[in-house]
Design a protein around this motif. Structure first.
Motif, short mmCIF file in Angstrom:
data_model
loop_
_atom_site.label_atom_id
_atom_site.label_comp_id
_atom_site.label_asym_id
_atom_site.label_seq_id
_atom_site.Cartn_x
_atom_site.Cartn_y
_atom_site.Cartn_z
N ALA A 43 55.80 76.05 10.40
CA ALA A 43 56.95 75.62 9.60
C ALA A 43 58.25 75.84 10.37
O ALA A 43 59.16 74.99 10.34
CB ALA A 43 56.98 76.39 8.27
N ALA A 44 58.34 76.96 11.07
CA ALA A 44 59.55 77.24 11.86
C ALA A 44 59.71 76.24 12.99
O ALA A 44 60.82 75.80 13.30
CB ALA A 44 59.47 78.67 12.41
N LEU A 45 58.59 75.87 13.62
CA LEU A 45 58.66 74.88 14.69
C LEU A 45 59.10 73.53 14.14
O LEU A 45 59.87 72.80 14.79
CB LEU A 45 57.30 74.76 15.37
CG LEU A 45 57.23 73.94 16.65
CD1 LEU A 45 58.11 74.56 17.73
CD2 LEU A 45 55.79 73.85 17.15
N GLY A 46 58.65 73.20 12.93
CA GLY A 46 59.12 71.97 12.29
C GLY A 46 60.61 72.00 12.04
O GLY A 46 61.33 71.02 12.28
N ALA A 47 61.12 73.15 11.58
CA ALA A 47 62.56 73.28 11.37
C ALA A 47 63.31 73.13 12.69
O ALA A 47 64.41 72.54 12.73
CB ALA A 47 62.87 74.64 10.74
N LEU A 48 62.76 73.64 13.78
CA LEU A 48 63.40 73.53 15.09
C LEU A 48 63.55 72.07 15.49
O LEU A 48 64.63 71.65 15.95
CB LEU A 48 62.55 74.28 16.11
CG LEU A 48 63.01 74.17 17.57
CD1 LEU A 48 64.32 74.92 17.77
CD2 LEU A 48 61.93 74.73 18.50
N TRP A 49 62.50 71.28 15.34
CA TRP A 49 62.59 69.86 15.69
C TRP A 49 63.67 69.15 14.89
O TRP A 49 64.48 68.40 15.44
CB TRP A 49 61.24 69.19 15.44
CG TRP A 49 60.30 69.23 16.59
CD1 TRP A 49 59.49 70.28 16.96
CD2 TRP A 49 60.07 68.20 17.55
NE1 TRP A 49 58.77 69.95 18.07
CE2 TRP A 49 59.09 68.67 18.46
CE3 TRP A 49 60.56 66.91 17.71
CZ2 TRP A 49 58.63 67.90 19.52
CZ3 TRP A 49 60.09 66.13 18.75
CH2 TRP A 49 59.14 66.63 19.65
N SER A 50 63.70 69.39 13.60
CA SER A 50 64.64 68.69 12.75
C SER A 50 66.09 69.10 13.03
O SER A 50 66.97 68.27 13.19
CB SER A 50 64.29 68.96 11.27
OG SER A 50 65.20 68.32 10.41
N GLU A 51 66.31 70.39 13.13
CA GLU A 51 67.69 70.87 13.26
C GLU A 51 68.24 70.66 14.66
O GLU A 51 69.45 70.54 14.84
CB GLU A 51 67.77 72.33 12.84
CG GLU A 51 67.34 72.53 11.40
CD GLU A 51 68.02 73.70 10.73
OE1 GLU A 51 68.87 74.35 11.36
OE2 GLU A 51 67.70 73.96 9.56
N ARG A 52 67.39 70.60 15.66
CA ARG A 52 67.87 70.24 16.99
C ARG A 52 68.36 68.79 17.04
O ARG A 52 69.16 68.43 17.90
CB ARG A 52 66.76 70.45 18.02
CG ARG A 52 66.67 71.87 18.55
CD ARG A 52 67.89 72.22 19.36
NE ARG A 52 67.89 73.59 19.84
CZ ARG A 52 68.85 74.10 20.60
NH1 ARG A 52 69.89 73.36 20.97
NH2 ARG A 52 68.81 75.35 20.98
N ALA A 53 67.89 67.97 16.10
CA ALA A 53 68.38 66.59 16.00
C ALA A 53 69.53 66.48 15.00
O ALA A 53 69.98 65.37 14.71
CB ALA A 53 67.25 65.66 15.58
N GLY A 54 69.98 67.60 14.45
CA GLY A 54 71.15 67.58 13.57
C GLY A 54 70.84 67.38 12.11
O GLY A 54 71.76 67.13 11.32
N VAL A 55 69.58 67.52 11.69
CA VAL A 55 69.21 67.33 10.28
C VAL A 55 68.68 68.65 9.73
O VAL A 55 67.64 69.14 10.18
CB VAL A 55 68.15 66.23 10.11
CG1 VAL A 55 67.78 66.07 8.63
CG2 VAL A 55 68.65 64.92 10.68
N THR A 56 69.38 69.23 8.79
CA THR A 56 68.91 70.45 8.14
C THR A 56 67.73 70.13 7.25
O THR A 56 67.78 69.21 6.44
CB THR A 56 70.04 71.07 7.29
OG1 THR A 56 71.15 71.38 8.15
CG2 THR A 56 69.57 72.33 6.60
#
Length: 405
Positions: A43-56
């Protein structure tokens, strides 16, 4: 990092040897921590992908729920590995919904994530009622058992297992049982990392390495991180901002769904309502603790998995953790004494308070034992808040040609 690891090992060894509490580095405890860290880490890795692209992405919990249900639905009839793929697909659908709402229609990213978390439990309850109501050993809150099991492996010689049909030596286990100061603790720690490891756990480790390789060593990863910092500048250079955001958020959902699939295929063998138990939120906290980087994110997931494993063991282990934390705070306070006196004073005070609490607390209340993972989450976030740097455009909606003042 090596010095900090050695210091931590000496602290937990001293706590076990001189304070009369259970070992905090036993191979069983470390193995349980590794298993519990996998869904949080995905789940944390999924958050990393999304937020590195600017989407919370606050909808990780809901995407994990979609992953658990999808994995159980497919796994009950087709087996565990199709269940894993179905879990990723279920989470990806949740990520796609979040991407459509936030990237295409500009819905507030926090509202979209919260809405996904609120709607998915009702959705999967409805789907469970349709598919499993009236079946033996199943119903509206539980699925039939998943067919088959994902196997485990053990490194021969180091942790036992079998080689050529014969029982292999267990060198680390033999050293751990000797109960030598620090040496047995190190052996238990290493044995927990190489004994009876699920193939799904190894798959999760590969995903972390692959994510680091893609995001930090490929042109696509550079563009994705560029979008998270300044989407307008990236757009002006010809980067496909909207498409890249879509990819990142869908991958984010798929990874969260894989975390849900782990709960179904490895942790329990079936779907149960509420089995994610807030792991999506803890995964988000692990990603923040890791400062939006794969290595730190993995460390945060392991920390939360370890605290979760402690509360599954016994209250004495949690009591030992309190003493170990107190000694660690004292050591940090001494190291900071010359450079940052205010931080040193706070750390020394926290260490003294923890040690005094350990002395007064002869038995940890059950409520505190169960609250250990969530308490660790809060403490770690507070302690690491000052060193964090999130992507500059994280959570900010982007519209081509519109300047946000």
């Amino acid at each position: 990092m090596l010095a900090a690891t050695a210091a931590g090992l000496l602290i937990v060894a001293a706590v076990h040897a001189f304070a009369g509490v259970p070992s905090l580095t036993g191979s069983g405890l470390v193995g349980a921590a590794l298993r519990l860290a996998v869904p949080v880490g995905l789940a944390a890795l999924g958050a990393l992908w999304s937020e590195r692209a600017g989407v919370t992405n606050l909808g990780l919990e809901g995407m994990m729920i979609l992953g658990t249900w999808s994995a159980a639905w497919v796994g009950a009839s087709h087996g565990v590995w199709p269940a894993v793929l179905a879990g990723a697909a279920g989470g990806a659908i949740g990520g796609l919904v979040h991407a459509v709402a936030t990237v295409t229609f500009g819905v507030d990213q926090v509202i979209s994530g919260v809405a996904i978390n609120l709607l998915t439990p009702g959705l999967v309850r409805y789907l469970s009622t349709i598919n499993w109501e009236g079946l033996p050993e199943a119903g509206a809150t539980q699925s039939p058992p998943v067919r088959g099991a994902i196997g485990t492996f053990t490194v021969p010689v180091l942790a036992g297992g079998h080689v050529g049909g014969r029982r292999s030596p267990d060198l680390l286990g033999a050293v751990e049982r000797r109960d030598w100061f620090a040496v047995s603790d190190a052996a238990g720690l290493l044995r927990g990392l190489v004994a009876e490891i699920s193939w799904f756990t190894l798959f999760a480790v590969v995903l972390f390495a692959l994510s680091w390789l893609i995001l930090w060593r490929t042109p696509f990863g550079l563009r994705l991180r560029f979008i998270g910092e300044n989407p307008g500048a990236a757009d002006s250079l010809g980067v496909a901002v909207y498409r890249t955001k879509y990819i990142a958020v869908v991958v984010s959902g798929a990874l969260a769904g894989l975390g849900g699939a782990f709960l179904v295929t490895v942790a329990s063998g079936l779907y149960r309502e509420g089995q994610t138990a807030g792991r999506g939120y803890i995964g988000l906290a692990a990603m923040i603790f890791g400062n939006w980087r794969p290595g730190g994110t993995a460390a945060g997931a392991l920390l939360f998995g370890y605290s979760d494993a402690l509360q599954l063991r016994q209250s004495g282990a949690v009591r030992g953790l309190i003493l170990a934390a107190g000694l660690a705070f004292l050591a940090i306070g001494v190291l900071l004494l010359r450079r940052r006196r205010r931080a040193s004073a706070v750390s020394l005070a926290a260490g003294a308070a923890a040690i005094a609490w350990f002395g007064l607390l002869h038995q940890v209340p059950t409520q505190l034992v169960y609250a250990t993972p969530y308490a660790v989450t809060l403490i770690v976030l507070v302690a690491s808040a000052r060193r964090l740097r999130m992507p500059a455009a994280d959570g900010i909606p982007y519209r081509r040609g519109v300047i946000d003042l």
